[in-house]
Design an enzyme around this catalytic site. Structure first.
Site, PDB file in Angstrom:
ATOM      1  N   ARG A  88       0.697  -1.194   0.089  1.00  0.00           N
ATOM      2  CA  ARG A  88       0.082   0.101   0.006  1.00  0.00           C
ATOM      3  C   ARG A  88       0.937   1.264   0.088  1.00  0.00           C
ATOM      4  O   ARG A  88       0.322   2.265  -0.132  1.00  0.00           O
ATOM      5  CB  ARG A  88      -0.747  -0.071   1.297  1.00  0.00           C
ATOM      6  CG  ARG A  88      -2.375  -0.530   1.090  1.00  0.00           C
ATOM      7  CD  ARG A  88      -3.007  -0.840   2.420  1.00  0.00           C
ATOM      8  NE  ARG A  88      -4.335  -0.877   2.333  1.00  0.00           N
ATOM      9  CZ  ARG A  88      -5.181  -1.891   2.608  1.00  0.00           C
ATOM     10  NH1 ARG A  88      -4.763  -3.035   2.159  1.00  0.00           N
ATOM     11  NH2 ARG A  88      -6.623  -1.383   2.468  1.00  0.00           N
ATOM     12  N   ARG A 127     -21.585  -3.202   1.336  1.00  0.00           N
ATOM     13  CA  ARG A 127     -21.128  -4.323   1.359  1.00  0.00           C
ATOM     14  C   ARG A 127     -21.287  -5.333   2.473  1.00  0.00           C
ATOM     15  O   ARG A 127     -21.500  -4.953   3.567  1.00  0.00           O
ATOM     16  CB  ARG A 127     -19.361  -4.331   1.314  1.00  0.00           C
ATOM     17  CG  ARG A 127     -18.646  -5.499   1.585  1.00  0.00           C
ATOM     18  CD  ARG A 127     -17.238  -5.564   1.277  1.00  0.00           C
ATOM     19  NE  ARG A 127     -16.514  -4.730   1.840  1.00  0.00           N
ATOM     20  CZ  ARG A 127     -14.990  -4.482   1.705  1.00  0.00           C
ATOM     21  NH1 ARG A 127     -14.680  -4.875   0.591  1.00  0.00           N
ATOM     22  NH2 ARG A 127     -14.564  -3.430   2.452  1.00  0.00           N
ATOM     23  N   ARG A 171     -10.069   5.814   4.278  1.00  0.00           N
ATOM     24  CA  ARG A 171      -9.425   5.208   3.967  1.00  0.00           C
ATOM     25  C   ARG A 171      -8.961   5.285   2.330  1.00  0.00           C
ATOM     26  O   ARG A 171      -7.820   5.127   1.938  1.00  0.00           O
ATOM     27  CB  ARG A 171     -10.112   3.742   3.788  1.00  0.00           C
ATOM     28  CG  ARG A 171     -10.271   3.021   5.183  1.00  0.00           C
ATOM     29  CD  ARG A 171     -11.413   1.963   5.270  1.00  0.00           C
ATOM     30  NE  ARG A 171     -11.031   0.945   4.185  1.00  0.00           N
ATOM     31  CZ  ARG A 171     -12.210   0.066   4.089  1.00  0.00           C
ATOM     32  NH1 ARG A 171     -13.499   0.437   4.337  1.00  0.00           N
ATOM     33  NH2 ARG A 171     -12.101  -0.871   3.139  1.00  0.00           N
TER      34      ARG A 171
HETATM   35  P1  AMP Z   1      -8.564  -4.421   3.339  1.00  0.00           P
HETATM   36  O1  AMP Z   1      -9.514  -5.376   3.801  1.00  0.00           O
HETATM   37  O2  AMP Z   1      -7.307  -4.384   2.542  1.00  0.00           O
HETATM   38  O3  AMP Z   1      -9.382  -2.934   2.998  1.00  0.00           O
HETATM   39  O4  AMP Z   1      -7.963  -3.890   4.570  1.00  0.00           O
HETATM   40  C1  AMP Z   1      -8.616  -3.436   5.948  1.00  0.00           C
HETATM   41  C2  AMP Z   1      -7.696  -2.441   6.958  1.00  0.00           C
HETATM   42  O5  AMP Z   1      -6.481  -3.751   7.154  1.00  0.00           O
HETATM   43  C3  AMP Z   1      -6.901  -1.379   6.156  1.00  0.00           C
HETATM   44  O6  AMP Z   1      -7.746  -0.464   6.335  1.00  0.00           O
HETATM   45  C4  AMP Z   1      -5.776  -1.346   6.990  1.00  0.00           C
HETATM   46  O7  AMP Z   1      -6.003  -0.802   8.445  1.00  0.00           O
HETATM   47  C5  AMP Z   1      -5.234  -2.762   7.293  1.00  0.00           C
HETATM   48  N1  AMP Z   1      -4.511  -3.127   6.116  1.00  0.00           N
HETATM   49  C6  AMP Z   1      -4.589  -4.226   5.276  1.00  0.00           C
HETATM   50  N2  AMP Z   1      -3.535  -4.312   4.449  1.00  0.00           N
HETATM   51  C7  AMP Z   1      -2.676  -3.181   4.895  1.00  0.00           C
HETATM   52  C8  AMP Z   1      -1.381  -2.964   4.494  1.00  0.00           C
HETATM   53  N3  AMP Z   1      -0.760  -3.326   3.514  1.00  0.00           N
HETATM   54  N4  AMP Z   1      -0.605  -1.813   5.266  1.00  0.00           N
HETATM   55  C9  AMP Z   1      -1.106  -1.571   6.232  1.00  0.00           C
HETATM   56  N5  AMP Z   1      -2.395  -1.693   6.750  1.00  0.00           N
HETATM   57  C10 AMP Z   1      -3.188  -2.741   6.066  1.00  0.00           C
END
Ligand code: AMP
Length: 216
Positions: A88, A127, A171
């Site tokens: 990210r 969702r 986000r």
């Molecule tokens: P996601 O399901 O990919 O939307 O991730 C949900 C949450 O998990 C994000 O808003 C972050 O808080 C954390 N997260 C997921 N992947 C990462 C990453 N590569 N780096 C930092 N935080 C992450």
């Protein structure tokens, strides 16, 4: 095949990654799913990550690096993988390259799922996620056959705590600060393929499959 899916929250990375991993018979690595499982299980990682996740902020890199390195040491990675949710930031891309170097592997392509804010907010606020198998549904775009119940495994569906409009906006802001550096990084490496992901999930999936066939 080793693929990274990039794109804003709500671009459909999770949905595409799950189906693609089944179709290509490779591992699906979702950093968000691994973190949510750790929060649910109350592990040390989960306890440290929970607050960041609820605020829509990024979990600190040290925690992520350790988690990812552990995941890449598992044997199922050898058949290939779809990585969803990582990297990210440019710093995370560099960490990933270190992990690849140690394991003597690399990524074949990076697919960027481009999506507009309007579509993202509509998708995320509606969702629904299965508490059993993690399948995704949507209140209007892809409703389950029976309200609140997963079509695939029969377990209850829930709304993610970070899928509230305020947290979604946060986000998206976090995402936008980092994405241009990442896109340039993978463009320079000639690995980046961009797709318009505002359309129907099935159409986007076939476009990704067509790209993998070109690469093979
Ligand atoms: P996601 O399901 O990919 O939307 O991730 C949900 C949450 O998990 C994000 O808003 C972050 O808080 C954390 N997260 C997921 N992947 C990462 C990453 N590569 N780096 C930092 N935080 C992450």
């Amino acid at each position: 095949m080793r693929i990274i899916l990039l794109g804003p929250p709500g671009a459909g990375k999770g949905t595409q990654a799950k189906t693609l991993a089944e179709r290509l018979n490779v591992a699906h690595i979702s950093t968000g799913d691994i973190l949510r499982q750790n929060v649910k299980d109350g592990t040390a990682l989960g306890r440290q990550a929970k607050d960041f996740m609820e605020r829509g902020a990024l979990v600190p890199d040290e925690l992520m690096s350790k988690m990812l390195s552990d995941r890449f040491s598992q044997p199922d990675i050898e058949k290939g993988f779809i990585l969803d949710g990582y990297p990210r930031s440019l710093a995370q891309a560099k960490t990933l390259e270190e992990i690849f170097k140690q394991r003597n592997t690399d990524v074949d392509m990076v697919v960027y799922l481009d999506s507009s804010d309007k579509v993202i907010i509509q998708r995320l606020t509606g969702r629904l996620v299965c508490s059993g198998c993690g399948a995704n549904f949507h209140i209007t775009n892809m409703p389950p056959k029976e309200k609140g119940i997963c079509d695939k495994c029969g377990k209850p569906l829930f709304q993610r705590t970070d899928d509230k409009e305020e947290t979604i906006k946060k986000r998206l802001d976090v995402y936008k600060q980092e994405v241009s550096g990442l896109i340039k990084h993978y463009q320079d490496k000639k690995k980046l393929y961009s797709l318009d992901a505002d359309g129907e999930a099935g159409v986007v999936l076939e476009e990704i499959i067509a790209l993998t066939k070109k690469m093979a």
